[in-house]
Design an enzyme around this catalytic site. Structure first.
Site, mmCIF file in Angstrom:
data_model
loop_
_atom_site.group_PDB
_atom_site.id
_atom_site.type_symbol
_atom_site.label_atom_id
_atom_site.label_comp_id
_atom_site.label_asym_id
_atom_site.label_seq_id
_atom_site.Cartn_x
_atom_site.Cartn_y
_atom_site.Cartn_z
ATOM 1 C CG ASP A 49 14.143 10.762 3.675
ATOM 2 O OD1 ASP A 49 14.100 9.628 4.212
ATOM 3 O OD2 ASP A 49 13.137 11.465 3.462
ATOM 4 C CB ALA A 50 20.276 13.476 4.051
ATOM 5 C CD GLU A 51 23.569 6.897 6.036
ATOM 6 O OE1 GLU A 51 23.180 7.462 7.090
ATOM 7 O OE2 GLU A 51 24.145 5.798 5.994
ATOM 8 C CG LEU A 86 -11.005 -15.211 -5.647
ATOM 9 C CD1 LEU A 86 -10.733 -14.373 -4.408
ATOM 10 C CD2 LEU A 86 -10.621 -16.660 -5.386
ATOM 11 C CE LYS A 90 -12.215 -9.324 -4.912
ATOM 12 N NZ LYS A 90 -12.082 -8.198 -5.804
ATOM 13 C CE LYS A 148 -6.442 -15.480 -0.930
ATOM 14 N NZ LYS A 148 -5.168 -14.805 -1.147
ATOM 15 C CB CYS A 191 -15.972 34.348 -18.484
ATOM 16 S SG CYS A 191 -15.505 34.377 -16.757
ATOM 17 C CB CYS A 204 -14.885 38.803 -16.858
ATOM 18 S SG CYS A 204 -14.134 37.600 -17.956
ATOM 19 C CB CYS A 222 -12.310 32.821 -18.425
ATOM 20 S SG CYS A 222 -12.108 34.608 -18.451
HETATM 21 S S1 IVH Z 1 -6.647 -14.399 -4.154
HETATM 22 C C1 IVH Z 1 -7.522 -17.699 -7.750
HETATM 23 N N1 IVH Z 1 -6.407 -12.408 -2.503
HETATM 24 O O1 IVH Z 1 -9.361 -10.024 -6.567
HETATM 25 C C2 IVH Z 1 -7.502 -16.237 -7.495
HETATM 26 N N2 IVH Z 1 -7.196 -11.963 -4.705
HETATM 27 O O2 IVH Z 1 -11.269 -12.420 -8.196
HETATM 28 C C3 IVH Z 1 -6.845 -15.961 -6.175
HETATM 29 N N3 IVH Z 1 -7.579 -9.582 -5.149
HETATM 30 O O3 IVH Z 1 -8.285 -10.155 -9.585
HETATM 31 C C4 IVH Z 1 -6.927 -14.533 -5.847
HETATM 32 N N4 IVH Z 1 -7.016 -8.833 -3.164
HETATM 33 O O4 IVH Z 1 -6.232 -9.851 -8.072
HETATM 34 C C5 IVH Z 1 -6.762 -12.786 -3.734
HETATM 35 N N5 IVH Z 1 -6.087 -10.709 -0.942
HETATM 36 C C6 IVH Z 1 -6.450 -11.102 -2.168
HETATM 37 C C7 IVH Z 1 -6.870 -10.178 -3.142
HETATM 38 C C8 IVH Z 1 -7.248 -10.648 -4.411
HETATM 39 C C9 IVH Z 1 -7.426 -8.495 -4.382
HETATM 40 C C10 IVH Z 1 -8.059 -9.566 -6.551
HETATM 41 C C11 IVH Z 1 -7.297 -10.516 -7.450
HETATM 42 C C12 IVH Z 1 -8.320 -10.961 -8.447
HETATM 43 C C13 IVH Z 1 -9.623 -10.730 -7.750
HETATM 44 C C14 IVH Z 1 -10.250 -12.058 -7.349
#
Ligand code: IVH
Length: 665
Positions: free
Chosen positions: A34-36, A84, A115, A286, A404, A407, A422
């Site tokens: 950290d110091a550096e 989503l 999430k 996904k 209070c 007291c 108080c």
């Molecule tokens: S994908 C088309 N991945 O959750 C939307 N969303 O309804 C694609 N969120 O507000 C979102 N972690 O910000 C995705 N690993 C993740 C996530 C994530 C949190 C939030 C996102 C959005 C909501 C989804």
């Protein structure tokens, strides 16, 4: 140094410091001490002050809070920020898989991600430089919060390639920042945040970027808006590419080839979730292949190629039996709900802070009510709502007293604080809390004098003020319950040893309003002696970087009180050191700073993962086995072999009570 030399050196320093920042904040693998880092940062600040025209937006000095804004500008999202669809159980996940495989008409691979429970954010880079950051807003138009986002250290100001892209992710507040923020707010009588998500959102919606800068926010990136054409075939390749560009990616993502694997991932994180240092509220699933994603497309609101599994809330229902009042060190009177014991997320809850009267009125909480409890951030129990249908008519409305509870002096609101205080400086409850603070670890660190013993000494009228501690006599202590020769001698030795503490410990221990451990350290290092401090003026204090107006006012006020000067004179005649003994910043940080802790046995008030979180929130790390590298073993009931091993290796063993006291201090 001429301008050309300065320009070259500045460019070199900016590049180096951004690299060090990336190693520290994104990779969690610093390569220099950290110091550096600090020394190079100071050199850059000096050069930029001398040649202001050479300050670039990519400079790490530009992170910390520019000028406050009047309002946020609107930003249009050219690619809408969608949300989503949700899944709440295994059946929903299987239905999602059936829809996807049917539409794709070929096998699919899924990417599962955590999430993150924060605030959706878009970051725009032009030619590799961060130019704009915005909130999601309604998905089409958000707000420009660039200056606030700049303060998040894990957001790179420049990326590894001079590309123009827009990346998306979630800004959040880690648990340790949330706990520290709320603790400070409660002490100052300010409203506490209900959960880390609200705290993150509240911090990023401030017009003054200095607020966001002080809040230790973080971010994970997982998506993209505008993305210049490239040949990457999948979401997982894009994630890796984002990491290579310098973005912080959540490391827990996983490739799953069947829905059963997805379900296994969901179930794993449902139980492991409390061990994370940040909040998640579900799992995002996904489709990995980008061509398949395109084929699946979108409904009106959501992509068809992804779904969010939402964890069930960690709530419980119980009865509120009564409301207890306690008076803190600064006189704030806090109401606490006393509840019928109930299990939430693995531990028994019987008390929940109600914070202040406004909150009780707002939620219309009455004594005898059936209430819904939740663990905010999965740690602190909180009343979230009253179940009005369960009222019988026997419930009793609650009002804060005018006097209070300790007291009987009149209670008052200071300025526009929500808290009731108080104001009697001789209030026994405040004096007692002040003494507990004085002996605590970050203050005078008087071992053996925990909350219980102070309470006992107070009850026995042996102490009333700090000075009384140094007048305690062996014969008096021996007369107290459960006090043997040995424990009395240990206490007296610890009191004696505290006399040689460095000035900052005494200063923090005196409990001056708005002066925390860090400010006490700054003041002690600056003024060196208590005499110098007493003589300093408001202007002297305000001239110090880390000391703000509120703090300066408070110190001046404190030292102008006759009682304080008298106390200091007493302490001085009893040989309590009043000089700064050197840079002990490391001692002033968290209680478990850099310590390795082993947890064993069952605790009454915490589950294992809560205890782990608390250790981590206080700077320590938890390992599973006892070795010579272990600093402390915290043993609950029925601790077995680890306890024995700790004894063999002579490692300090703490019981639950000591652990609690350390954390509370
Ligand atoms: S994908 C088309 N991945 O959750 C939307 N969303 O309804 C694609 N969120 O507000 C979102 N972690 O910000 C995705 N690993 C993740 C996530 C994530 C949190 C939030 C996102 C959005 C909501 C989804």
């Amino acid at each position: 140094m001429d301008k050309l030399e300065a320009k070259n050196r500045i460019a070199e320093l900016v590049q180096l410091l951004n690299k060090y920042g990336h190693e520290y904040y994104v990779l969690d693998q610093p390569s220099v001490p950290d110091a550096e880092y600090d020394q190079k940062m100071q050199e850059l600040q000096r050069l930029e002050a001398k040649f202001p025209a050479l300050v670039s937006t990519a400079s790490p000095t530009q992170r910390v809070g520019g000028e406050p804004l009047d309002k946020f500008q609107k930003v249009e999202h050219h690619v809408p920020m969608l949300s989503l669809g949700n899944a709440f159980n295994e059946a929903d996940l299987r239905a999602f898989d059936r829809r996807v495989t049917q539409l794709a008409a070929e096998p699919v691979v899924y990417i599962c991600e955590l999430k993150i429970d924060g605030l959706a954010i878009a970051l725009t880079y032009e030619n590799g430089t961060f130019v704009r950051g915005s909130t999601r807003g309604d998905g089409r138009v958000g707000e420009d919060i660039t200056s606030n986002l700049r303060t998040i250290r894990s957001i790179p100001l420049t990326i590894q390639e001079k590309r123009s892209i827009e990346v998306r992710g979630e800004a959040f507040m880690p648990h340790h920042s949330f706990l520290a923020l709320n603790k400070g707010r409660e002490e100052k009588g300010e409203m506490v945040f209900a959960n880390p998500r609200n705290a993150a959102a509240g911090s990023l919606r401030q017009l003054d970027p200095k607020v966001a800068a002080s809040r230790n926010l973080d971010i994970f990136l997982f998506g993209y808006g505008k993305w210049e054409a490239d040949s990457l075939p999948s979401h997982s390749e894009r994630l890796k590419y984002l990491a290579a560009l310098g973005f912080k990616i959540n490391p827990e993502w996983k490739r799953c080839t069947t829905i059963d694997e997805v379900i296994e991932y969901v179930s794993y994180w449902s139980t492991e979730r409390p061990n994370l240092s940040y909040e998640i509220d579900g799992i995002v699933i996904k489709v990995d292949d980008l061509q398949q994603q395109e084929k699946l497309g979108f409904t009106a609101k959501n992509p068809r190629w992804a779904i969010a599994y939402k964890f069930p809330a960690t709530e419980a229902v119980t009865k509120l039996r009564t409301i207890e009042l306690s008076v803190g060190r600064t006189g704030v009177v806090t109401p606490t709900a006393i509840l019928d014991p109930v299990q939430i997320a693995g531990s028994t809850v019987q008390r929940a802070s109600l914070h202040n009267e406004d909150l009780i009125k707002e939620m219309d909480i009455r004594i005898g009510d059936t209430v819904v409890l939740k663990k905010a951030g999965d740690i602190i129990p909180k009343v979230v709502r009253v179940i009005e249908e369960k009222r019988t008519g026997d419930e009793v409305e609650f009002s804060m007293p005018k006097q209070c509870p300790s007291c009987n002096s009149e209670l008052a609101h200071l300025e526009d604080e929500v808290a009731l205080r108080c104001l009697n400086p001789n209030c026994p409850a405040q004096l007692k809390e002040g003494l507990i603070h004085f002996v605590s670890r970050d203050a005078m660190n008087i071992d053996g004098l925990g909350e219980k013993v102070i309470e006992q000494l107070f009850q026995a009228k042996l102490i009333k003020t700090i000075a009384d501690l140094y007048r305690l006599k062996k014969e008096e202590l021996l007369k107290l319950d459960r006090m043997g020769e040995k424990s009395v001698q240990n206490i007296l030795n610890a009191i004696e040893a505290s006399k040689s503490n460095s000035l900052e410990k005494l200063l923090f221990g005196l409990g001056i309003r708005h002066i925390g451990a860090k400010a006490a350290q700054t003041l002690a290092a600056h003024f060196h002696t208590m005499d110098e401090l007493c003589e300093a003026t408001y202007e002297d204090f305000i001239a110090i970087d880390e000391i703000g107006e509120k703090m300066a006012d408070s110190i001046v006020q404190f030292f102008s009180e006759e009682k304080v000067i008298e106390l200091l004179q007493h302490l001085s005649t009893m040989d309590v050191n009043m000089t700064y003994l050197g840079p002990t910043q490391s001692q002033m940080t968290a209680i478990f700073s850099n310590q390795t802790i082993v947890l064993t046995g069952k605790m009454e008030s915490f589950t294992r993962s809560e205890a782990k979180k608390l250790v981590e929130a206080n700077g320590g790390s938890v390992t599973s086995s006892v070795s010579k590298n272990t600093d402390i073993v915290i043993a609950g009931e029925a601790a077995g072999s680890k306890y024995k091993k700790a004894q063999e290796l002579n490692i300090p063993i703490w019981d639950e009570q000591k652990f609690k006291e350390a954390i509370e201090s």
